[in-house]
Design an enzyme around this catalytic site. Structure first.
Site, mmCIF file in Angstrom:
data_model
loop_
_atom_site.group_PDB
_atom_site.id
_atom_site.type_symbol
_atom_site.label_atom_id
_atom_site.label_comp_id
_atom_site.label_asym_id
_atom_site.label_seq_id
_atom_site.Cartn_x
_atom_site.Cartn_y
_atom_site.Cartn_z
ATOM 1 C CD GLU A 1 22.621 91.402 -60.157
ATOM 2 O OE1 GLU A 1 22.242 90.295 -59.711
ATOM 3 O OE2 GLU A 1 22.839 92.393 -59.429
ATOM 4 C CG PHE B 1 31.945 97.117 -50.248
ATOM 5 C CD1 PHE B 1 31.650 95.922 -49.594
ATOM 6 C CD2 PHE B 1 30.899 97.852 -50.797
ATOM 7 C CE1 PHE B 1 30.345 95.477 -49.490
ATOM 8 C CE2 PHE B 1 29.591 97.407 -50.692
ATOM 9 C CZ PHE B 1 29.308 96.216 -50.039
ATOM 10 C CD GLN B 2 28.673 95.675 -53.553
ATOM 11 O OE1 GLN B 2 28.444 96.687 -54.194
ATOM 12 N NE2 GLN B 2 27.717 94.885 -53.079
ATOM 13 C CE LYS C 1 29.984 105.986 -57.228
ATOM 14 N NZ LYS C 1 29.064 105.542 -56.232
ATOM 15 C CG MET D 1 18.085 65.279 -70.342
ATOM 16 S SD MET D 1 17.301 64.192 -71.537
ATOM 17 C CE MET D 1 16.808 65.371 -72.794
#
Ligand SMILES: Cc1ncc(C[n+]2csc(CCOP(=O)(O)OP(=O)(O)O)c2C)c(N)n1
Lengths: 567, 161
Positions: A49, A111-112, A161, A475
């Site tokens: 993502e 959940f999630q 949802k 760097m």
């Protein structure tokens, strides 16, 4: 007409002229993905993502349009945070849609479930949790409006949802949203002030920043500089807003700015800063920054004025509108500069340019990273869109690849996000399939989103990776060399995959380059191939980026590497 | 530059997380909120937040700038230098212990404090005033033994417009 939430979402995206979505599915957004399946919307399945957000960001930076992402709830949403923060720091317009558990479960540690609006509050311009289907269409419209209006930025829209499964009336012609544009009125008194300041100044300098590119004001800024013969320096985000090959151009200022840009800032008597925010990497110690100059600051965001640097003349407004009015005002009020005086100032700058140009030394058998970048410029004649990761290679790109046009350098300036450049290049290439799109990368950064090789291969997104492989986190290694007596604590990256084999494993062409004489032919070959290509350039391991202003120092005090310190 | 207390009035869209946004942006940028009052206005969609913070003019300008960047913020005014009235309210419970009882009753009488609950074991006072009046009252209440106290933040009304 009654429509389901998922249908409204797609209709609303079409209404916003969205051409492409970068996303990754999961339980909470499967209904939306089902709707995508039935639609003609372009969707690129990334492999992480974070990659989706950077790709949308690259798309936005190169096109000036809003980039769009779609991810699932919980871990899908949290994986977007680095990308969102990256866009937020550089004021890039994005709309990120995240799935959410049904409203009835919010707060239950379902959940999630994750409070993504809470998590992203400090790193978005604004965010929304859509609790009712009736609010969906207006929220989406408002999200796009907020993302692109005023000082742009990322907006997150959290979609539970059950809301997406519900239905409501959809009437696109009658969606009312709040207007976020503040009215701009030309400030004639301030324009008169500026003309007066310019008339009395002997050593004026323009400092251009990302706000000029975001405001689509590059042409006007260029016109003003050329017409009145005012030299121009720029921040990293401003590169491309004034032609990098113009004699008036001084290159980037700041920590790794050119000697002549930093000298010009330190000696100018009038600094006209346009669309910048005076980041500490740009100013060095604030007390000595442009100490001899009156400072004019033109910016759309009133809160960035007088934030880091005290300003003599603030002008708040969209950079394009302000520059347009200024040009008109100067014209109508017969503003002229004294050519002889100006020539003196330009001569002083020319002397600095001659005294300490940007250089490196390509001799011997080892490839210098700067040489690869210069050769890339030579071969593309600058006609390419370049993305970068973060580190030395990013600074060398800023120094050795002159950008003539806006939106052609895509780089993470404010947050400095390693792993940005490659997915961003994918987003750019989706918008400009016929252009050379090249990610100039380091071996550390490229490993942060290397999984996107699969995305490039799957969709035949023919981006090129120019990997400047120094087998170091270069760097921080440079800082360790200069400030920690070469104690290379955890910056050695010798243990790495064989990048050529890795590319091949993903179905991407891999090329290795170890000798200076192979640089040009391999770049030519890589650019010509109609495939995604990773070119692994084995470069000089302990090259340093110079000039360098030591942290906490004044920008006139630069370390020049093999040369001694020059004041 | 001189640091002093500023009273800032913020009109906001009445959204569920608007307070979190305001607290978040100020906390995240390192500014301190001394007190905060959220109140309804005559319009349902608009709330008024009155905030006090301490800082010099520069800091206050930055705070106002940060607040104005928030999408849900409609208007920000510094009420410190305009004609405005400011009030705070405290509720105080004093226990009527044998040794303090007489002293408390006397103090309530002389100060004309408003008693809103009077029980055998304790009394509750309700006092309002501007900051200095409240501080003055507190100094007198302290020796009487404060059993419990609650204090609102400042509410303020702009008389200028
Ligand atoms: C996500 C992230 N983690 C850490 C850093 C700190 N950091 C800045 S540059 C750098 C090294 C980059 O190494 P590489 O990509 O190999 O580029 P080089 O400097 O060698 O050109 C690191 C670790 C960062 N900018 N971003």
């Amino acid at each position: 007409m009654k429509l389901k939430g998922t249908e409204i979402l797609l209709k609303a995206l079409e209404a916003e002229n969205v051409e492409i979505i970068f996303g990754y599915p999961g339980g909470a957004v499967l209904d939306i993905y089902d709707q995508l399946y039935k639609s003609n919307m372009n969707h690129i399945l990334v492999r992480h993502e974070q990659g989706a957000v950077h790709a949308a960001d690259g798309y936005a930076r190169s096109t000036g349009k809003v980039g769009v992402c779609l991810v699932t709830s919980g871990p899908g949403a949290t994986n977007t945070v680095t990308g969102i923060a990256t866009a937020n720091m550089d004021s890039i317009p994005l709309v990120v849609f995240t799935g959410q558990v049904p409203t009835g479960l919010i707060g239950n540690d379902a959940f999630q479930e994750c409070d993504i609006t809470g998590i992203t509050r400090p790193c978005t311009k604004h965010n929304f949790l859509v609790r009712n289907i009736e609010d969906l269409a207006a929220t989406i419209k408002e999200a796009f409006h907020i993302a692109r209006s005023g000082r742009p930025g990322p907006v997150l829209v959290d979609l539970p949802k059950n809301v997406m499964a519900a239905s409501t009336e959809y009437d696109p012609a009658n969606i009312k949203i709040r207007n976020q544009e503040s009215p701009y009125r030309p400030a004639f008194k301030k324009m008169a002030n500026l003309q007066e300041m310019l008339t009395t100044a002997n050593k004026p300098l323009i400092m251009t920043g990302g706000g000029v590119i975001l405001g689509k004001a590059s042409a006007l800024l260029t016109e003003m500089a050329r017409k009145y013969q005012i030299p121009v320096t720029g921040t990293l985000m401003g590169l491309g807003s004034f032609p990098g090959t113009d004699p008036l151009w001084l290159g980037m200022l700041g920590m790794h700015g050119t000697y002549y840009a930093n000298m010009a800032v330190s000696h100018c008597d009038l600094l006209i800063a346009v669309g910048v925010r005076f980041d500490d990497r740009v100013t060095g110690t604030i007390e000595t920054f442009a100490a001899k100059a009156k400072i004019v600051h033109i910016d759309i965001d009133p809160s960035s004025i007088n934030k880091n640097v005290a300003v003599d003349l603030p002008i708040v407004g969209d950079t394009k509108a302000v520059l347009k009015d200024l040009l008109k005002y100067f014209e109508e009020h017969n503003f002229t500069y004294i050519a002889a005086e100006r020539q003196e100032w330009l001569n002083a700058i020319a002397d600095w340019k001659e005294k300490v140009p940007l250089t490196y030394c390509q001799n011997g058998k080892v490839i210098k990273p700067q040489f690869v970048i210069e050769t890339l410029y030579k071969l593309t004649k600058g006609d390419a869109i370049i993305t970068t990761e973060v580190g030395q290679h990013q600074m060398w790109t800023a120094q050795f690849f002159p950008f003539d046009k806006p939106n052609t350098l895509v780089t993470s300036g404010g947050l400095g996000t390693m792993g940005f450049g490659f997915p961003a290049a994918i987003g750019v290439k989706c918008a400009f399939p016929d252009k050379h799109v090249v990610d100039i990368a380091g071996d550390g950064s490229i490993q942060m989103n290397i999984q996107e090789l699969a995305t490039a291969a799957q969709y035949k997104i023919n981006v090129k990776i120019v990997l400047l492989n120094n087998e170091f986190l270069g760097m921080p290694r440079q800082w360790q060399e200069l400030f920690y007596e070469k104690r290379y604590s955890h910056t050695d990256m010798t243990y790495a995959p064989d990048f050529v084999k890795l590319a091949e494993a993903y179905g991407v062409v891999g090329l290795r380059v170890t000798k200076p004489e192979e640089v040009e032919p391999t770049l030519k070959q890589g650019l010509a191939l109609d495939k995604p290509v990773l070119m692994d350039f084995r470069v000089s391991r302990e090259e340093c980026v110079y000039p360098m202003v030591h942290p906490g120092d004044s920008i006139s005090n630069m370390s020049l590497g093999s040369r001694e310190m020059i004041n | 530059m001189e640091k002093k207390e500023h009273i800032i009035s913020i009109l906001v869209h009445n959204k569920p997380d608007v307070l979190a946004r305001i607290a978040g942006i100020l906390g995240g940028k390192g500014y301190n909120i001394e007190s905060l009052c959220v109140n309804a206005t005559t319009q349902y969609e608009v709330s008024k937040i009155v905030m006090t913070t301490i800082g010099n003019k520069e800091t206050i300008n930055r705070i106002e700038g940060q607040l104005r960047r928030l999408v849900d913020v409609i208007q920000v005014d510094d009420l410190t230098n305009v004609e405005s009235i400011h009030r705070e309210l405290i509720l105080v419970r004093l226990n009527l212990t044998a040794d303090k009882k007489e002293q408390i009753k006397k103090a309530v009488d002389t100060n004309k404090w408003k008693v809103i609950v009077s029980a055998d074991a304790y009394i509750v006072l309700e006092l309002t005033g501007d900051k200095s009046q409240i501080d003055f009252a507190l100094a007198r209440l302290e020796p009487l033994g404060i059993a419990d106290i609650t204090r609102t933040g400042v509410v303020a009304l702009d008389l200028d417009d």
